[in-house]
Structure formats: structure tokens, C-alpha cells
Motif scaffolding. Structure first.
Motif, PDB file in Angstrom:
ATOM      1  N   TYR A 167     -85.524  20.438  97.984  1.00 13.74           N
ATOM      2  CA  TYR A 167     -85.640  21.731  98.641  1.00 13.74           C
ATOM      3  C   TYR A 167     -85.388  21.550 100.137  1.00 13.74           C
ATOM      4  O   TYR A 167     -85.634  20.484 100.704  1.00 13.74           O
ATOM      5  CB  TYR A 167     -87.043  22.317  98.462  1.00 13.74           C
ATOM      6  CG  TYR A 167     -87.423  22.622  97.036  1.00 13.74           C
ATOM      7  CD1 TYR A 167     -87.910  21.625  96.199  1.00 13.74           C
ATOM      8  CD2 TYR A 167     -87.306  23.915  96.535  1.00 13.74           C
ATOM      9  CE1 TYR A 167     -88.264  21.904  94.891  1.00 13.74           C
ATOM     10  CE2 TYR A 167     -87.667  24.200  95.227  1.00 13.74           C
ATOM     11  CZ  TYR A 167     -88.144  23.187  94.414  1.00 13.74           C
ATOM     12  OH  TYR A 167     -88.489  23.472  93.114  1.00 13.74           O
TER      13      TYR A 167
ATOM     14  N   GLU B 156     -89.936  30.063 106.878  1.00  7.85           N
ATOM     15  CA  GLU B 156     -89.455  30.409 105.545  1.00  7.85           C
ATOM     16  C   GLU B 156     -90.098  29.504 104.507  1.00  7.85           C
ATOM     17  O   GLU B 156     -90.632  28.440 104.816  1.00  7.85           O
ATOM     18  CB  GLU B 156     -87.931  30.255 105.473  1.00  7.85           C
ATOM     19  CG  GLU B 156     -87.165  31.124 106.445  1.00  7.85           C
ATOM     20  CD  GLU B 156     -87.291  32.597 106.131  1.00  7.85           C
ATOM     21  OE1 GLU B 156     -87.286  33.417 107.083  1.00  7.85           O
ATOM     22  OE2 GLU B 156     -87.395  32.940 104.925  1.00  7.85           O
ATOM     23  N   GLY B 157     -90.020  29.941 103.237  1.00  6.23           N
ATOM     24  CA  GLY B 157     -90.448  29.069 102.165  1.00  6.23           C
ATOM     25  C   GLY B 157     -89.341  28.103 101.781  1.00  6.23           C
ATOM     26  O   GLY B 157     -88.178  28.291 102.157  1.00  6.23           O
ATOM     27  N   PRO B 158     -89.671  27.061 101.038  1.00  6.39           N
ATOM     28  CA  PRO B 158     -88.640  26.107 100.601  1.00  6.39           C
ATOM     29  C   PRO B 158     -87.602  26.784  99.710  1.00  6.39           C
ATOM     30  O   PRO B 158     -87.940  27.663  98.913  1.00  6.39           O
ATOM     31  CB  PRO B 158     -89.438  25.067  99.810  1.00  6.39           C
ATOM     32  CG  PRO B 158     -90.848  25.210 100.293  1.00  6.39           C
ATOM     33  CD  PRO B 158     -91.014  26.644 100.621  1.00  6.39           C
TER      34      PRO B 158
ATOM     35  N   LEU C 290     -87.526  18.471 101.287  1.00  2.00           N
ATOM     36  CA  LEU C 290     -88.636  18.098 100.406  1.00  2.00           C
ATOM     37  C   LEU C 290     -88.103  17.710  99.042  1.00  2.00           C
ATOM     38  O   LEU C 290     -87.264  18.414  98.471  1.00  2.00           O
ATOM     39  CB  LEU C 290     -89.591  19.279 100.227  1.00  2.00           C
ATOM     40  CG  LEU C 290     -90.349  19.765 101.471  1.00  2.00           C
ATOM     41  CD1 LEU C 290     -90.771  21.199 101.293  1.00  2.00           C
ATOM     42  CD2 LEU C 290     -91.550  18.884 101.723  1.00  2.00           C
TER      43      LEU C 290
ATOM     44  N   LYS D 123     -93.848  14.327 101.178  1.00  3.14           N
ATOM     45  CA  LYS D 123     -94.294  14.853 102.463  1.00  3.14           C
ATOM     46  C   LYS D 123     -93.163  15.443 103.293  1.00  3.14           C
ATOM     47  O   LYS D 123     -93.402  16.107 104.289  1.00  3.14           O
ATOM     48  CB  LYS D 123     -95.018  13.776 103.260  1.00  3.14           C
ATOM     49  CG  LYS D 123     -96.380  13.425 102.705  1.00  3.14           C
ATOM     50  CD  LYS D 123     -97.158  12.528 103.654  1.00  3.14           C
ATOM     51  CE  LYS D 123     -98.573  12.324 103.124  1.00  3.14           C
ATOM     52  NZ  LYS D 123     -99.388  11.508 104.051  1.00  3.14           N
ATOM     53  N   GLY D 124     -91.945  15.182 102.876  1.00  7.61           N
ATOM     54  CA  GLY D 124     -90.825  15.803 103.561  1.00  7.61           C
ATOM     55  C   GLY D 124     -90.192  14.939 104.616  1.00  7.61           C
ATOM     56  O   GLY D 124     -90.816  14.016 105.163  1.00  7.61           O
TER      57      GLY D 124
ATOM     58  N   GLN E  39     -86.465  23.568 103.742  1.00  8.55           N
ATOM     59  CA  GLN E  39     -87.323  24.592 104.301  1.00  8.55           C
ATOM     60  C   GLN E  39     -87.021  24.741 105.785  1.00  8.55           C
ATOM     61  O   GLN E  39     -87.064  23.758 106.527  1.00  8.55           O
ATOM     62  CB  GLN E  39     -88.807  24.233 104.107  1.00  8.55           C
ATOM     63  CG  GLN E  39     -89.766  25.294 104.585  1.00  8.55           C
ATOM     64  CD  GLN E  39     -91.211  24.914 104.341  1.00  8.55           C
ATOM     65  OE1 GLN E  39     -91.536  23.741 104.176  1.00  8.55           O
ATOM     66  NE2 GLN E  39     -92.100  25.899 104.311  1.00  8.55           N
TER      67      GLN E  39
ATOM     68  N   GLN F 138     -89.635   9.959 107.727  1.00  3.94           N
ATOM     69  CA  GLN F 138     -90.408  11.179 107.905  1.00  3.94           C
ATOM     70  C   GLN F 138     -89.725  12.102 108.913  1.00  3.94           C
ATOM     71  O   GLN F 138     -89.752  13.322 108.776  1.00  3.94           O
ATOM     72  CB  GLN F 138     -91.815  10.843 108.386  1.00  3.94           C
ATOM     73  CG  GLN F 138     -92.759  12.041 108.411  1.00  3.94           C
ATOM     74  CD  GLN F 138     -94.176  11.653 108.779  1.00  3.94           C
ATOM     75  OE1 GLN F 138     -94.486  10.476 108.956  1.00  3.94           O
ATOM     76  NE2 GLN F 138     -95.041  12.645 108.908  1.00  3.94           N
TER      77      GLN F 138
ATOM     78  N   LEU G 147     -86.573  20.994 107.076  1.00  2.00           N
ATOM     79  CA  LEU G 147     -87.455  20.061 106.379  1.00  2.00           C
ATOM     80  C   LEU G 147     -86.953  19.907 104.955  1.00  2.00           C
ATOM     81  O   LEU G 147     -86.844  20.880 104.216  1.00  2.00           O
ATOM     82  CB  LEU G 147     -88.893  20.610 106.369  1.00  2.00           C
ATOM     83  CG  LEU G 147     -89.940  19.765 105.638  1.00  2.00           C
ATOM     84  CD1 LEU G 147     -90.165  18.445 106.368  1.00  2.00           C
ATOM     85  CD2 LEU G 147     -91.253  20.533 105.529  1.00  2.00           C
TER      86      LEU G 147
END
Lengths: 113, 113
Positions: free
Chosen positions: B35, B41-43, B88, B105-106, B37, B9, B86
Motif C-alpha cells: 500500500y 489519506e488512508g492507505p 506499507l 511499520k512502513g 499512504q 524505515q 509511506l
């Protein structure tokens, strides 16, 4: 890819009020998606926004709390209604293309006080 | 309900080290995406894998899809501070433009200079 603009990028709101988030795409898309990302969590799909029909909501999300508009093929709004501190999250709009790849806006960071 | 479990995690490493992030499920996916992130910002889509056993490389990043299409891994060689973010994974089971993604959950990666 698609260019997606979301606004506002962030806001601090009083509990009991509502906030409308706008999402603009630079090309026409059939479906737009709204996600919620709570602090330290992954993305949870709220609803799928279809042009010309009612949005399709995921389990745990209802239209009265998260009304969505989709007036045309490049624009959608998500309203977070009657907000409480538990609604503090990042809200993201997304579009996809064949193959399930998703493109995201920069997100709206909402803090409810 | 399909679930994607990501591990670890959290990961904090020094610049130049190698690392692997895992994404596992008991369900089969027709495709899986990774992805990244960054804060605020967005992924951003890094890669899509669709064939069991597939390996894709993106500079220092190597992505692998498991033979049974239930799991995937992301390996970063000689990590740099710019890799911080992060990560994902997301799986899909629909084709065309009408799809839903299930997100893990990333893994929050920090690369220290």
C-alpha cells in the motif's frame, strides 16, 4: 474497489471527552475493520465490526474504551471514550474483499489536548 | 504473533534514482499486499502477490514475493516526486471475506526534485 467515507476528517478534543467517528461504504460489506495509526507508526487493528453481532476486539483494546456500532451493512461507528493525549492518532476504517485486499477511508486525525 | 519487518524505515533520494524497499518475516503468508499512504489519506492498495516467486509490475514499480512466501520487495525505477509517501506491506493468512492483515511499520519515501 469500494468507496469509503469517514468523518470527521480531523478533530481536536479535550481530554475526558468522547468522539464518535463515522464510516460509510458505498456497497454492502460483511465486515468492517477499525485501525489505529499512531504518529510514525504502522496500522494496528482495533476491532472487526460485524453486522448484527458484537464487534471482535484485538488484544489491548476493550469495548468500554472503543465501543463500535454496526447498524447495517454499509455503516459503522467507532467511539473513542474518555480520551487522553495518548489517544491522539489517525483512526481508519477499512473493508476487504476476497484475497485479503483492503480498502481504506481517508482517516480521522484525532488530537487530544 | 506474525511480524513484518520493513526496511529501510526512512529513505530520501533524488528524482531519477532507483530504490528497493524490503518486507521480511519469519512467518509464511498466503498473500501479501503493498500500500501507499499519502499525508491526510488512508492507505491505497498497489498490488497483491500470492504465489511464491511471483513478480508483478505496475509502471515503474516492480513487486516480488519470495519463493517461501515470507518476504517481498518493492523496487522503484527512476523515482519521481509523485512517488513520495509511506509504503506499507501487509500480510494475510486467511481467504475469503473474513481476514486479518498484519502490517509492517512502513517505509517513508521522499523523492526530491
Amino acid at each position: 474497489s469500494a468507496v469509503i467515507s469517514q468523518k470527521p476528517s480531523r478533530d481536536i478534543c479535550q481530554r475526558g471527552t468522547s468522539l464518535t467517528i463515522q464510516c460509510q461504504v458505498d456497497s454492502q460489506v460483511t465486515m468492517m475493520f477499525w485501525y489505529r495509526q499512531q504518529p510514525g507508526q504502522s496500522l494496528t487493528l482495533i476491532a472487526t465490526a460485524n453486522q448484527g453481532s458484537e464487534a471482535t476486539y484485538e488484544s489491548g483494546f476493550v469495548i468500554d474504551k472503543f465501543p463500535i456500532s454496526r447498524p447495517n451493512l454499509t455503516f459503522s461507528t467507532l467511539t473513542v471514550s474518555n480520551m487522553s493525549p495518548e489517544d491522539s492518532s489517525i483512526y481508519l476504517c477499512s473493508v476487504g474483499r476476497g484475497g485479503a485486499e483492503a480498502f481504506f477511508g481517508q482517516g480521522t486525525r484525532l488530537t487530544v489536548v | 504473533t506474525q511480524l513484518l519487518e520493513q526496511s529501510p524505515q526512512f529513505l530520501s533520494i533524488q528524482e531519477g534514482e532507483n530504490l528497493t524497499v524490503y518486507c521480511n518475516s519469519s512467518s509464511v503468508f498466503s498473500s501479501l499486499q503493498w500500500y501507499r499512504q499519502e499525508p491526510g489519506e488512508g492507505p491505497v492498495l498497489l498490488v497483491t502477490v500470492v504465489t511464491g516467486g511471483e513478480v508483478k509490475k505496475l509502471k515503474r514499480l516492480t513487486f516480488q514475493f519470495g519463493d517461501a512466501r515470507k518476504d517481498s520487495s518493492l523496487h522503484i525505477t527512476a523515482a519521481q516526486p509523485g512517488d513520495t509517501g509511506l509504503y506499507l506491506c501487509a500480510g494475510s493468512n486467511s481467504g475469503g471475506s473474513n481476514y486479518k492483515l498484519t502490517f509492517g511499520k512502513g517505509t517513508l519515501l521522499t523523492v526530491n526534485p
